[in-house]
Design a protein around this motif. Structure first.
Motif, PDB file in Angstrom:
ATOM      1  N   GLY A  67      -5.175   8.973   5.512  1.00 39.28           N
ATOM      2  CA  GLY A  67      -4.592   9.880   4.533  1.00 39.28           C
ATOM      3  C   GLY A  67      -3.208  10.326   4.946  1.00 39.28           C
ATOM      4  O   GLY A  67      -2.810  10.198   6.114  1.00 39.28           O
ATOM      5  N   ARG A  68      -2.465  10.874   4.008  1.00 38.75           N
ATOM      6  CA  ARG A  68      -1.141  11.412   4.334  1.00 38.75           C
ATOM      7  C   ARG A  68      -1.254  12.547   5.335  1.00 38.75           C
ATOM      8  O   ARG A  68      -0.320  12.822   6.093  1.00 38.75           O
ATOM      9  N   ASN A  69      -2.415  13.211   5.320  1.00 36.83           N
ATOM     10  CA  ASN A  69      -2.688  14.245   6.309  1.00 36.83           C
ATOM     11  C   ASN A  69      -3.968  13.864   7.059  1.00 36.83           C
ATOM     12  O   ASN A  69      -5.077  14.217   6.640  1.00 36.83           O
ATOM     13  N   PRO A  70      -3.841  13.110   8.163  1.00 31.53           N
ATOM     14  CA  PRO A  70      -5.026  12.611   8.872  1.00 31.53           C
ATOM     15  C   PRO A  70      -5.932  13.698   9.420  1.00 31.53           C
ATOM     16  O   PRO A  70      -7.091  13.429   9.751  1.00 31.53           O
ATOM     17  N   SER A  71      -5.438  14.919   9.504  1.00 39.36           N
ATOM     18  CA  SER A  71      -6.253  16.005  10.049  1.00 39.36           C
ATOM     19  C   SER A  71      -7.249  16.549   9.035  1.00 39.36           C
ATOM     20  O   SER A  71      -8.165  17.300   9.392  1.00 39.36           O
ATOM     21  N   GLN A 112      -1.511   7.153  -2.995  1.00 35.96           N
ATOM     22  CA  GLN A 112      -1.302   8.075  -1.881  1.00 35.96           C
ATOM     23  C   GLN A 112      -2.449   9.087  -1.817  1.00 35.96           C
ATOM     24  O   GLN A 112      -2.496  10.036  -2.586  1.00 35.96           O
ATOM     25  N   ASN A 113      -3.386   8.841  -0.942  1.00 36.12           N
ATOM     26  CA  ASN A 113      -4.475   9.795  -0.724  1.00 36.12           C
ATOM     27  C   ASN A 113      -4.094  10.733   0.408  1.00 36.12           C
ATOM     28  O   ASN A 113      -3.598  10.303   1.454  1.00 36.12           O
ATOM     29  N   GLU A 114      -4.317  12.025   0.181  1.00 36.97           N
ATOM     30  CA  GLU A 114      -4.006  13.008   1.210  1.00 36.97           C
ATOM     31  C   GLU A 114      -5.128  13.106   2.241  1.00 36.97           C
ATOM     32  O   GLU A 114      -4.879  13.138   3.441  1.00 36.97           O
ATOM     33  N   HIS A 115      -6.374  13.131   1.774  1.00 31.40           N
ATOM     34  CA  HIS A 115      -7.519  13.072   2.681  1.00 31.40           C
ATOM     35  C   HIS A 115      -7.758  11.613   3.091  1.00 31.40           C
ATOM     36  O   HIS A 115      -7.586  10.705   2.278  1.00 31.40           O
ATOM     37  N   PRO A 116      -8.186  11.363   4.322  1.00 34.44           N
ATOM     38  CA  PRO A 116      -8.596  10.015   4.696  1.00 34.44           C
ATOM     39  C   PRO A 116      -9.813   9.579   3.874  1.00 34.44           C
ATOM     40  O   PRO A 116     -10.628  10.412   3.448  1.00 34.44           O
ATOM     41  N   LEU A 117      -9.932   8.273   3.678  1.00 39.21           N
ATOM     42  CA  LEU A 117     -11.055   7.694   2.949  1.00 39.21           C
ATOM     43  C   LEU A 117     -11.791   6.734   3.874  1.00 39.21           C
ATOM     44  O   LEU A 117     -11.158   5.953   4.595  1.00 39.21           O
ATOM     45  N   ASN A 180     -19.552  13.204  14.027  1.00 40.77           N
ATOM     46  CA  ASN A 180     -19.340  14.652  14.129  1.00 40.77           C
ATOM     47  C   ASN A 180     -18.089  15.144  13.420  1.00 40.77           C
ATOM     48  O   ASN A 180     -17.803  16.342  13.445  1.00 40.77           O
ATOM     49  N   GLU A 181     -17.344  14.233  12.808  1.00 41.95           N
ATOM     50  CA  GLU A 181     -16.120  14.649  12.137  1.00 41.95           C
ATOM     51  C   GLU A 181     -16.450  15.305  10.799  1.00 41.95           C
ATOM     52  O   GLU A 181     -17.424  14.923  10.144  1.00 41.95           O
ATOM     53  N   ALA A 404     -13.504   9.419  -9.097  1.00 41.77           N
ATOM     54  CA  ALA A 404     -14.028  10.522  -8.294  1.00 41.77           C
ATOM     55  C   ALA A 404     -13.314  10.607  -6.953  1.00 41.77           C
ATOM     56  O   ALA A 404     -12.944  11.698  -6.495  1.00 41.77           O
ATOM     57  N   VAL A 405     -13.107   9.458  -6.325  1.00 48.95           N
ATOM     58  CA  VAL A 405     -12.463   9.421  -5.013  1.00 48.95           C
ATOM     59  C   VAL A 405     -11.003   9.856  -5.110  1.00 48.95           C
ATOM     60  O   VAL A 405     -10.505  10.609  -4.259  1.00 48.95           O
ATOM     61  N   LYS A 406     -10.311   9.399  -6.146  1.00 49.83           N
ATOM     62  CA  LYS A 406      -8.890   9.756  -6.289  1.00 49.83           C
ATOM     63  C   LYS A 406      -8.694  11.268  -6.353  1.00 49.83           C
ATOM     64  O   LYS A 406      -7.831  11.832  -5.678  1.00 49.83           O
ATOM     65  N   LYS A 407      -9.500  11.933  -7.173  1.00 46.86           N
ATOM     66  CA  LYS A 407      -9.366  13.389  -7.287  1.00 46.86           C
ATOM     67  C   LYS A 407      -9.734  14.087  -5.992  1.00 46.86           C
ATOM     68  O   LYS A 407      -9.039  14.989  -5.522  1.00 46.86           O
ATOM     69  N   LEU A 408     -10.850  13.651  -5.396  1.00 41.81           N
ATOM     70  CA  LEU A 408     -11.303  14.277  -4.163  1.00 41.81           C
ATOM     71  C   LEU A 408     -10.297  14.102  -3.029  1.00 41.81           C
ATOM     72  O   LEU A 408     -10.217  14.930  -2.116  1.00 41.81           O
ATOM     73  N   SER A 409      -9.529  13.012  -3.082  1.00 37.38           N
ATOM     74  CA  SER A 409      -8.603  12.708  -1.988  1.00 37.38           C
ATOM     75  C   SER A 409      -7.372  13.601  -1.965  1.00 37.38           C
ATOM     76  O   SER A 409      -6.588  13.555  -1.022  1.00 37.38           O
ATOM     77  N   GLN A 410      -7.199  14.410  -2.993  1.00 36.36           N
ATOM     78  CA  GLN A 410      -6.049  15.311  -3.042  1.00 36.36           C
ATOM     79  C   GLN A 410      -6.423  16.668  -2.435  1.00 36.36           C
ATOM     80  O   GLN A 410      -7.464  17.250  -2.783  1.00 36.36           O
ATOM     81  N   GLU A 411      -5.576  17.162  -1.552  1.00 36.73           N
ATOM     82  CA  GLU A 411      -5.900  18.367  -0.790  1.00 36.73           C
ATOM     83  C   GLU A 411      -6.120  19.573  -1.688  1.00 36.73           C
ATOM     84  O   GLU A 411      -6.965  20.431  -1.402  1.00 36.73           O
TER      85      GLU A 411
END
Length: 415
Positions: A67-71, A112-117, A180-181, A404-411
């Protein structure tokens, strides 16, 4: 863009890998050669979609799109790649191929997904080889130990530990496979494995919860007597008692409507099994399921009382052994609403429904907001060579998964 042609090709390739000559059905028994070949093919598709792959000590495959924000916590989606012997080409692998196709589509779009997938292939979901289901997910959730790997054995006598060793995996380090992540969400798509969607001509099932069984063994000890010389009023007929109990199971499950339950007598062994001898012994295997633990418990307790009444009336001794008593898993209500809203936005017919079968999702639902989408399977047939799902439905559910994934991937998007 989701490609129906690409999906069809991948299902065809998996079928070729998994179908021995002159044998009907799919043979991807967990950790077998065909399972491993199918897994290699699926991983090649993951690499083609631009994903980085890691493999845990149990062989579970986790393919990541950063993701754009790997954290940020990841969104995980996937299913299992193994099959039952002589099974179908849609159970499990549908969820894997749909997940890979979503990743491929995102790669083509340069989304561009912000959350990792993370797309996952869970190992050994079917209980066919080692007598326990969802093993890959159990390992990732820390519910299997090295001792368990030694104790679980297949019909060939080989332990799960030995099988993992033979595949160059790391059973001694199984604790390192625990995931555990944090996760933002978990999603799985699957065939229904039942008749409801097809019967109601509905394209998508939004799963509200996963039922769990309570399983009983009931042993009825009557008296074997001569069928001609023993008057009807002087019999202790174990088969007749089992018949009454079978009908009671049906009655109790049928009366439980909201939430629903199902009851099945799947085993009935009669002794001595001779035409002219009154059956003196009967062994029953009873399966009671519901997505509501209280409703299930109520049925089981009422059934036990009913068994006592039947057996006292017929002068039969009995034993009841509880083989398993598993806890049903409700899925996240906000996730159910979210997936339902996506179906409505896309003008796809859907219904909210329970899952009577177990799935990997049940081990992730306590860990993160989890959701499942079902598609119909022809005549409700699954775990069978005749298992079939229409490509139009596969295409539809894959597009829904992508949305569903596209929306969820946005912070900034919250369920």
């Amino acid at each position: 863009m989701i490609s129906k042609e690409r999906l069809a090709k991948h299902f065809s390739e998996m079928e070729k890998i998994s179908t021995p000559n002159e044998k009907p059905g799919i043979f991807r028994l967990a950790f077998s050669d065909s399972d491993w070949q199918g897994r290699e093919y699926l991983m090649s598709l993951m690499k083609d979609a631009g994903l980085s792959i890691r493999i845990d000590a149990f062989g579970n495959v986790i393919a990541r799109r950063e993701g754009r924000n790997p954290s940020l916590p990841a969104i995980m989606f996937g299913s299992h790649g193994d099959s039952v012997p002589a099974g179908g080409n849609y159970d499990g692998v549908l969820g894997v191929l749909a997940s890979i196709e979503v990743m491929k589509s995102l790669d083509e779009e340069n989304f561009q997904n912000e959350h990792p997938l993370e797309a996952v292939i869970f190992m050994c979901e079917e209980s066919s080889r080692f007598g326990m289901a969802e093993l890959g997910s159990r390992v990732m959730r820390g519910e299997l130990s090295t001792d368990d790997l030694h104790s679980l054995k297949g019909k060939d006598g080989k332990s799960l530990y030995e099988v993992l060793k033979s595949r160059n995996l790391s059973p001694d380090n199984i604790s390192e496979a625990v995931y555990n992540e944090p996760l933002k969400a978990f999603l799985e798509v699957h065939i229904e494995q039942g008749k409801v969607l097809e019967y109601e001509k509905t394209q998508i099932g939004v799963v509200t919860g996963i039922a769990a069984p309570t399983r009983l063994r009931v042993f009825l000890h009557g008296k074997a007597d001569h069928s001609g010389a023993t008057p009807m009023g002087m019999r202790s007929d174990a088969l007749c008692a089992s018949a009454e109990i079978t009908l009671l199971v049906e009655k109790l499950a049928s009366e439980q409507q909201n939430p629903p339950a199902v009851g099945t007598v799947g085993i009935l062994n009669i002794t001595p099994g001779v035409m002219n001898v009154i059956p003196g012994e009967a062994e029953m295997g009873i399966d009671i399921r519901s997505i509501d633990k209280d409703a299930k418990a109520k049925i089981v307790e009422t059934l036990k009382k009913g068994i006592d009444i039947v057996c006292k009336k017929r002068d039969i001794e009995y034993e009841i052994k509880v083989i398993s008593d598993e806890t049903p898993v409700p899925l996240s209500a906000p996730m159910v609403d979210y997936l339902s809203s996506i179906c409505e936005d896309e003008e796809v017919s859907y219904k909210r429904m329970p899952s009577g079968a177990g799935h990997d999702t049940m081990f992730w639902a306590p860990y993160a907001p989890a959701g499942m989408l079902f598609i119909p399977c022809k005549d409700g047939i699954s775990h069978n060579a005749a298992e079939h799902a229409e490509m139009d439905d596969i295409f539809c559910v894959t597009k829904l998964l992508e949305k569903a994934v596209k929306k969820l991937s946005q912070e900034n998007f919250k369920i």
